[in-house]
Design a protein around this motif. Structure first.
Motif, PDB file in Angstrom:
ATOM      1  N   MET A   1       0.822  -1.221   0.000  1.00  0.00           N
ATOM      2  CA  MET A   1       0.000   0.000   0.000  1.00  0.00           C
ATOM      3  C   MET A   1       0.852   1.265   0.000  1.00  0.00           C
ATOM      4  SD  MET A   1      -1.039   2.453   2.450  1.00  0.00           S
ATOM      5  CE  MET A   1      -1.274   1.766   4.087  1.00  0.00           C
ATOM      6  N   THR A   2       2.001   1.226   0.658  1.00  0.00           N
ATOM      7  CA  THR A   2       2.828   2.437   0.720  1.00  0.00           C
ATOM      8  C   THR A   2       3.263   2.899  -0.674  1.00  0.00           C
ATOM      9  OG1 THR A   2       4.906   1.186   0.951  1.00  0.00           O
ATOM     10  CG2 THR A   2       3.771   1.796   2.992  1.00  0.00           C
ATOM     11  N   LYS A   3       3.270   1.943  -1.628  1.00  0.00           N
ATOM     12  CA  LYS A   3       3.698   2.308  -2.990  1.00  0.00           C
ATOM     13  C   LYS A   3       2.557   2.749  -3.896  1.00  0.00           C
ATOM     14  CE  LYS A   3       7.508  -0.867  -2.519  1.00  0.00           C
ATOM     15  NZ  LYS A   3       7.946  -2.247  -2.683  1.00  0.00           N
ATOM     16  N   ILE A   4       1.339   2.654  -3.367  1.00  0.00           N
ATOM     17  CA  ILE A   4       0.174   3.017  -4.183  1.00  0.00           C
ATOM     18  C   ILE A   4       0.030   4.534  -4.215  1.00  0.00           C
ATOM     19  CG2 ILE A   4      -2.349   2.903  -4.342  1.00  0.00           C
ATOM     20  CD1 ILE A   4      -0.936   0.263  -5.003  1.00  0.00           C
ATOM     21  N   LYS A   5       0.001   5.075  -5.414  1.00  0.00           N
ATOM     22  CA  LYS A   5      -0.169   6.523  -5.550  1.00  0.00           C
ATOM     23  C   LYS A   5      -1.625   6.906  -5.825  1.00  0.00           C
ATOM     24  CE  LYS A   5       4.368   7.671  -7.503  1.00  0.00           C
ATOM     25  NZ  LYS A   5       5.000   7.976  -8.801  1.00  0.00           N
ATOM     26  N   ASN A   6      -2.266   6.141  -6.725  1.00  0.00           N
ATOM     27  CA  ASN A   6      -3.560   6.581  -7.239  1.00  0.00           C
ATOM     28  C   ASN A   6      -4.628   5.507  -7.050  1.00  0.00           C
ATOM     29  OD1 ASN A   6      -2.079   8.800  -8.373  1.00  0.00           O
ATOM     30  ND2 ASN A   6      -1.554   7.499 -10.112  1.00  0.00           N
ATOM     31  N   ALA A   7      -5.567   5.747  -6.152  1.00  0.00           N
ATOM     32  CA  ALA A   7      -6.700   4.840  -5.967  1.00  0.00           C
ATOM     33  C   ALA A   7      -7.729   5.559  -5.109  1.00  0.00           C
ATOM     34  CB  ALA A   7      -6.264   3.548  -5.285  1.00  0.00           C
ATOM     35  N   GLY A   8      -9.005   5.332  -5.380  1.00  0.00           N
ATOM     36  CA  GLY A   8     -10.055   5.961  -4.582  1.00  0.00           C
ATOM     37  C   GLY A   8     -10.086   5.388  -3.180  1.00  0.00           C
TER      38      GLY A   8
ATOM     39  N   ALA B   1      -8.730   9.067 -10.045  1.00  0.00           N
ATOM     40  CA  ALA B   1      -8.067   9.008  -8.729  1.00  0.00           C
ATOM     41  C   ALA B   1      -6.661   9.589  -8.793  1.00  0.00           C
ATOM     42  CB  ALA B   1      -8.032   7.577  -8.211  1.00  0.00           C
ATOM     43  N   LYS B   2      -6.192   9.867 -10.013  1.00  0.00           N
ATOM     44  CA  LYS B   2      -4.911  10.584 -10.131  1.00  0.00           C
ATOM     45  C   LYS B   2      -5.016  12.008  -9.602  1.00  0.00           C
ATOM     46  CE  LYS B   2      -2.906   8.005 -13.964  1.00  0.00           C
ATOM     47  NZ  LYS B   2      -2.457   8.039 -15.370  1.00  0.00           N
ATOM     48  N   PHE B   3      -6.227  12.526  -9.556  1.00  0.00           N
ATOM     49  CA  PHE B   3      -6.365  13.928  -9.124  1.00  0.00           C
ATOM     50  C   PHE B   3      -7.624  14.229  -8.314  1.00  0.00           C
ATOM     51  CE2 PHE B   3      -7.242  13.404 -13.711  1.00  0.00           C
ATOM     52  CZ  PHE B   3      -8.604  13.639 -13.727  1.00  0.00           C
TER      53      PHE B   3
END
Lengths: 432, 432
Positions: free
Chosen positions: A341-348, A377-379
Motif C-alpha cells: 500500500m505504501t507504494k500506491i499513488k492513485n486509488a479511490g 483518482a490521479k487527481f
C-alpha cells in the motif's frame, strides 16, 4: 475476461485506452440537449421543471406537489422493512464516525512583531444532493452523499430525486433521507434537477454545491453548471482492480471481481497478479460463480468488454499498472498488503487483506463509497467532509510588521506596473 | 462610484446581479471556438500547437524550439534587476512558510477486534501551471501557483506561457520559475496550451491538474477539460469588499479600493459601511487619489461600472451584505475586526485591521493570492497545498471484524438487488 501477459511487446496502454472510452467526456453529443434544458430551467423555473417531469417521468406535478410532504415521509416508514431500517441506522453510525475524523480546524500562527496568518474553515451554506430514481434504489448512496455534508456543518441540505409515474418517491429513499434529518426533498430528476439546484426556481432553492450520482444527462449538467456552483466530480462508470499474489484465495478474488461487474455493463473488473497459476484459477472461479448469480447478462457483458486478468512479472510491476489505471476501488490481497500500500499513488479506496472485500466499503465500514472513477483518482479524492467546507485565508499585520515589508511590496508592485497597489502601502506611511 | 443606501426598498440584489454579469459563464459564445482548438490539439498535437502559436502569437516555432532552453533561462537572469530578485526570494520564503502549515498527514484509526480505517494523502504526480503572457507580467502569480505544488510534493511541475513575437518569454517569468526549480517551460498560450496540458503532445507532457490564471479562452478551455484532468477553478474578474466603520482611515480605504480597481475594467471595488460620513469621505479620497495614479482609464471604468459604496444600518448588516457577495478579498477595518471576522462565512482572503491592506497579501504575506472570485467563495477556497494532493481511503478488516458485519452487509446488498455484492461476503464464511 481474458488473460493478458505484460511484457516488452505488450503494455497496458490498450487496456487504459479501452477503459477511457467509457468516460462522459466522449459523450459530447448530449451536451447541447443538456444545455437547452438548463437554459429553459434558468428562464422558466418551476414551469420548465414541471414540463420536463411530465415529459421524462410521465407524471404531471404542480408547484404544490413538487415537494415531498411530511405525510409522504410518514407513509414511507410503513413500507420499509424494520430489519433494513436497523441496518441503515448502523451504517449511518459507522459512516458518521469515520467522517467525524475528517473534520479540520481553523488555525492561525502569529509572530511577536504583530503578524497573524491563518486559515478559517467554514461549511458551505447550501448543499443539493441528487439521488437517482428508477428501479434500482441505493439507500447507501443517500447516506454516503448526505453524511459528509451534515458532519461538515452545512446548514441547508436539500435533495432532488425523480418521481415514478404515480408521482411517488421510493419509500426507502425517503426513510433514509429522513433518518439523516433531510426533509426538503423535491420530485425532480435529470438535467432539469441539476439546473434547478444551480439556479433556483420559485420552489427549489439555489445551492452552492451539487453532489450525487446520476446518468449521463445528470453528469453533463453538473459539468455545465460547474463554476456557477461547485460539484462533487464527474462520475463515470465504476471499476475495481485487485492486486493478488499466489497467497490469495481465488474464490474470494473472483467473487469480488463479479461484485463490481454486476453494477452495469460499463463497469470494469481487473485482476493484476504475478502468478499465472492464480490468473487461471480466478478465471475458473469467475466462470463457476457467474452461474450462481442473478444479473447474468450484465456480468457477462461487463466482463467481456472491460474485464481483464493481467499477469505481470512482479508485484512492483503490479503497483505500476495499478498506479497507471488509478482505479476507483483497489484490493490488495498479498502476503504483506500494508507494505505494498505504501507504494500506491492513485486509488479511490484501498482495501487491504482478504477480509476487506469491496462491498464492505460500499455499505458498512464507514469511509465514503463515492470515489473517483475511471482514472480520475490521479487527481480526485473520495467524497468527504472537505467537499462541504471552504477555506478563507486570514491576514492581520501590525504597523510595525507592515513597515518591515513596505519597501519590498512597493517595489514588487511597481515591477508589475500596479501603481495603485504600491500607493495603498505608501499612504499608510507617508505622514510618518 | 455611487453611494447606495440599503433599506427596505433597496436591497443588494441589483449589485449582485451586476457583478455576476462579469462571470465567464455568460461567455458561452466562445465555447465552440475553444472546443475546436481543443479537438485540434488532441488530434494533431505539436503540429496544432505550432500552428496556433503562429496564428495567435505571431511567431513560428518548431518542435525543437517549443521548450525553453537552459541558456534562455541563464540569459534571463542577466536581464532581471538584482534588487527585484532579492524581493522575489523573500516573497518565496514567506509563501513557502505559510503553505508548509497547510500540509496534511495520512492518518488511521483502529480497533482491537481488527478494523483499520484511514486516509492516505498523496501528491498528484503531474501539475501544469499556466502563466499568462502579454505586457503585464506577474511574477507573484508564478510564485503563488507553483509553491503550493512544490510543498505538496508534486513530482513533475511544468509550465506553459505564450511567447512574444520574437519567440521569447518574459525574463522575469523565467527567473521566478527557475528560482522555484521549474525548468520544464513550454512556449504556448491560450486554449491550445490548456489542451496540450490536458491531452499531451509529442513534446508537452499530459498533466493531472492545470492551475493558473488566463483570459476567457483559457478559462473556458479549463472548464472544457475539467473531468479529464482536474483544474484549480474558473477564475473570473477580481474584487475587493471593505467593511469599515467610523474608526477607519478614509485615505487607506480609498487607496485599497483603487488598488483593486486598477486590475482591469471588470474589477469591482466595494465599500460597505455603517457610517454615512465615512461613505462620503472615502468617495472624496477616491477622487483625489485617482488623480495621482497611472492606469486612470481603467480605474475610472471599473469604478463607474462595478464600484459601490453601500451604506448599511449596522455592522451586522454589513456582514450579511459581505456574505451574500462572497468577495475574493475582504478587508475588515473596524474597531474590533477579529470579532467581526467570526461572523464572516464567505470570502477568499480576510484582511483584518488598518495595516493589512490587500496588496500585502498579493505579494509578501504568504497566503495564496489565487482566490475564489465573483461570488465563488461560497464554495471555492484559496489555492493551496490541498489542491495538489488527493486522498485514498484505507480499509482493512480482520475475519472477526468482517464476521460481525457480514449479515448486515448481505441484507443491505440484497435490498439493493446486488447479489454479487452479497456473494462476495458469503464466500468468505460459507466453509466455516
Amino acid at each position: 475476461m481474458n488473460i493478458i501477459k505484460i511484457n516488452e511487446n505488450n503494455t497496458i496502454d490498450n487496456v487504459i485506452n479501452n477503459l477511457l472510452q467509457r468516460t462522459p467526456n466522449y459523450y459530447d453529443d448530449y451536451a447541447n440537449q443538456v444545455q437547452t434544458i438548463i437554459n429553459n430551467v434558468k428562464d422558466n423555473k418551476d414551469e420548465a421543471i414541471i414540463s420536463y417531469t411530465e415529459k421524462f417521468d410521465k407524471v404531471k406535478l404542480t408547484k404544490d406537489t413538487l415537494k415531498v410532504t411530511p405525510s409522504e415521509i410518514k407513509e414511507a416508514y410503513e413500507l420499509v422493512d424494520d430489519e433494513l431500517l436497523r441496518i441503515v441506522r448502523r451504517a449511518k453510525d459507522n459512516i458518521e464516525s469515520f467522517h467525524q475524523k475528517q473534520k479540520k480546524y481553523s488555525w492561525f500562527d502569529s509572530t511577536t512583531n504583530g503578524t497573524l496568518l491563518g486559515q478559517k474553515i467554514s461549511a458551505i451554506s447550501w448543499a443539493g444532493v441528487y439521488v437517482p430514481g428508477g428501479k434500482a434504489v441505493y439507500p447507501s448512496s443517500v447516506l454516503m452523499n448526505v453524511i459528509p455534508a451534515i458532519v461538515a456543518g452545512v446548514e441547508h441540505i436539500i435533495m432532488t430525486t425523480p418521481p415514478d409515474k404515480e408521482g411517488k418517491i421510493n419509500p426507502l429513499t425517503l426513510v433514509v433521507a429522513n433518518e439523516c434529518g433531510i426533509t426538503d426533498i423535491y420530485k425532480v430528476g435529470g438535467a432539469q434537477a441539476i439546473a434547478a439546484l444551480a439556479y433556483g426556481t420559485e420552489t427549489i432553492p439555489k445551492v452552492d454545491k451539487i453532489v450525487g450520482p446520476g446518468n449521463i444527462y445528470v453528469a453533463l449538467a453538473k459539468k455545465a453548471v460547474y463554476g456557477h456552483v461547485n460539484i462533487d466530480s464527474i462520475a463515470g462508470p465504476s471499476e475495481i482492480l485487485i492486486i493478488a499474489d499466489e497467497t490469495a484465495n481465488p474464490t474470494y478474488i473472483a467473487a469480488d471481481l463479479l461484485s463490481q461487474a454486476e453494477h452495469d455493463e460499463l463497469a470494469s473488473s481487473i485482476l493484476v497478479t504475478d502468478s499465472e497459476d492464480m490468473a487461471h484459477k480466478v478465471l475458473e472461479e469467475v466462470k463457476r460463480l457467474t452461474g450462481e448469480l442473478s444479473r447474468k447478462e450484465i456480468l457477462e457483458k461487463s466482463l467481456k468488454n472491460y474485464g481483464y486478468i493481467i499477469v505481470v512479472n512482479s508485484l512492483e510491476e503490479a503497483v505500476d499498472v495499478s498506479n497507471e489505471i488509478a482505479p476507483e476501488h483497489l484490493e490488495v490481497v498479498t502476503k504483506d498488503p500494508f507494505m505494498l500500500m505504501t507504494k500506491i499513488k492513485n486509488a479511490g479506496a484501498i482495501f487491504l487483506g482478504e477480509y476487506s472485500p469491496e462491498p464492505l466499503g460500499d455499505y458498512m465500514a464507514g469511509p465514503n463509497h463515492v470515489l473517483p472513477t475511471n482514472g480520475t483518482a490521479k487527481f480526485f479524492s473520495p467524497l468527504g467532509v472537505d467537499d462541504f467546507i471552504k477555506k478563507s485565508s486570514i491576514i492581520s499585520y501590525s504597523k510595525e510588521a507592515l513597515g518591515e515589508l513596505q519597501e519590498d511590496i512597493i517595489k514588487f508592485a511597481d515591477s508589475e506596473q500596479l501603481t495603485a497597489h504600491a500607493k495603498s502601502i505608501k499612504v499608510r506611511f507617508e505622514n510618518d
